[in-house]
Design a protein around this motif. Structure first.
Motif, mmCIF file in Angstrom:
data_model
loop_
_atom_site.group_PDB
_atom_site.id
_atom_site.type_symbol
_atom_site.label_atom_id
_atom_site.label_comp_id
_atom_site.label_asym_id
_atom_site.label_seq_id
_atom_site.Cartn_x
_atom_site.Cartn_y
_atom_site.Cartn_z
ATOM 1 N N ALA A 196 0.809 -1.224 0.000
ATOM 2 C CA ALA A 196 0.000 0.000 0.000
ATOM 3 C C ALA A 196 0.839 1.270 0.000
ATOM 4 O O ALA A 196 0.329 2.349 -0.321
ATOM 5 C CB ALA A 196 -0.926 -0.009 1.216
ATOM 6 N N GLU A 197 2.114 1.171 0.325
ATOM 7 C CA GLU A 197 2.977 2.347 0.372
ATOM 8 C C GLU A 197 3.592 2.704 -0.983
ATOM 9 O O GLU A 197 4.341 3.673 -1.089
ATOM 10 C CB GLU A 197 4.072 2.135 1.415
ATOM 11 C CG GLU A 197 3.514 2.010 2.828
ATOM 12 C CD GLU A 197 4.607 1.834 3.867
ATOM 13 O OE1 GLU A 197 5.575 2.615 3.840
ATOM 14 O OE2 GLU A 197 4.482 0.901 4.673
ATOM 15 N N TYR A 198 3.284 1.914 -2.010
ATOM 16 C CA TYR A 198 3.814 2.173 -3.352
ATOM 17 C C TYR A 198 2.712 2.717 -4.255
ATOM 18 O O TYR A 198 1.536 2.392 -4.093
ATOM 19 C CB TYR A 198 4.399 0.894 -3.956
ATOM 20 C CG TYR A 198 5.661 0.466 -3.243
ATOM 21 C CD1 TYR A 198 6.887 1.047 -3.557
ATOM 22 C CD2 TYR A 198 5.616 -0.487 -2.233
ATOM 23 C CE1 TYR A 198 8.039 0.678 -2.890
ATOM 24 C CE2 TYR A 198 6.766 -0.863 -1.558
ATOM 25 C CZ TYR A 198 7.973 -0.271 -1.896
ATOM 26 O OH TYR A 198 9.109 -0.637 -1.229
ATOM 27 N N ASP A 199 3.107 3.529 -5.215
ATOM 28 C CA ASP A 199 2.158 4.083 -6.181
ATOM 29 C C ASP A 199 1.607 2.986 -7.083
ATOM 30 O O ASP A 199 0.437 2.984 -7.433
ATOM 31 C CB ASP A 199 2.826 5.169 -7.032
ATOM 32 C CG ASP A 199 3.378 6.302 -6.181
ATOM 33 O OD1 ASP A 199 2.746 6.643 -5.162
ATOM 34 O OD2 ASP A 199 4.465 6.819 -6.525
ATOM 35 N N ARG A 200 2.464 2.070 -7.479
ATOM 36 C CA ARG A 200 2.060 0.906 -8.271
ATOM 37 C C ARG A 200 3.146 -0.153 -8.170
ATOM 38 O O ARG A 200 4.278 0.131 -7.763
ATOM 39 C CB ARG A 200 1.770 1.272 -9.719
ATOM 40 C CG ARG A 200 2.962 1.623 -10.566
ATOM 41 C CD ARG A 200 2.510 2.025 -11.976
ATOM 42 N NE ARG A 200 3.637 2.246 -12.852
ATOM 43 C CZ ARG A 200 4.114 1.341 -13.702
ATOM 44 N NH1 ARG A 200 3.559 0.168 -13.815
ATOM 45 N NH2 ARG A 200 5.156 1.619 -14.474
#
Length: 132
Positions: free
Chosen positions: A80-84
């Motif tokens: 969830a901490e990554y953009d994609r």
């Protein structure tokens, strides 16, 4: 004095293998067409599946999806901490012992920076999965 019994279970996330239809067109095949691996992105993660050809020409389906969680563990942040992110098989690794080994890569983007990690997954033709 009370005695407390503690039990420890090793949870790997691997499901029992099942017979399946041939893999999709985008699957990564071994040179001898004995096995293939595909990756299908989903809302909660990527479904990584190996398909091992059986003697009756059907395929044994083996869930390798837990490798993605291990790859995120190497990155040190939750999904969830990554953009994609993108997880996919990139290479079959040669072996001389009858086992199958495939390199699974995860790329994750955060604030314009790309991070790449991979894990070799080792498994038997009967669906038994090992990490390395």
């Amino acid at each position: 004095m009370k005695k407390v019994l503690a039990s420890v279970a090793l949870l790997t996330g691997w499901a029992s293998p099942a017979l399946a239809d041939p893999p999709s067109e985008g699957a990564l095949w071994t040179a001898d067409k004995r096995a293939a691996v595909s990756a299908m992105p989903g809302a909660s993660g990527t479904q990584v599946t190996a398909y091992v050809r059986q003697s009756d020409a059907r395929f044994l389906e083996v869930d390798l999806s837990a490798v993605e969680g291990g790859n995120f563990g190497k990155l040190g942040r939750r999904r969830a901490e990554y953009d994609r992110f993108e997880t996919k098989p990139v290479e079959w690794l040669p072996r001389q012992d009858g086992l199958l080994q495939v390199k699974i890569q995860t790329q994750a983007w955060r604030d314009g920076q790309r991070y790449t990690v991979w894990e070799p997954v080792l498994f038997r033709a009967d669906g038994t999965v090992f990490w390395r």
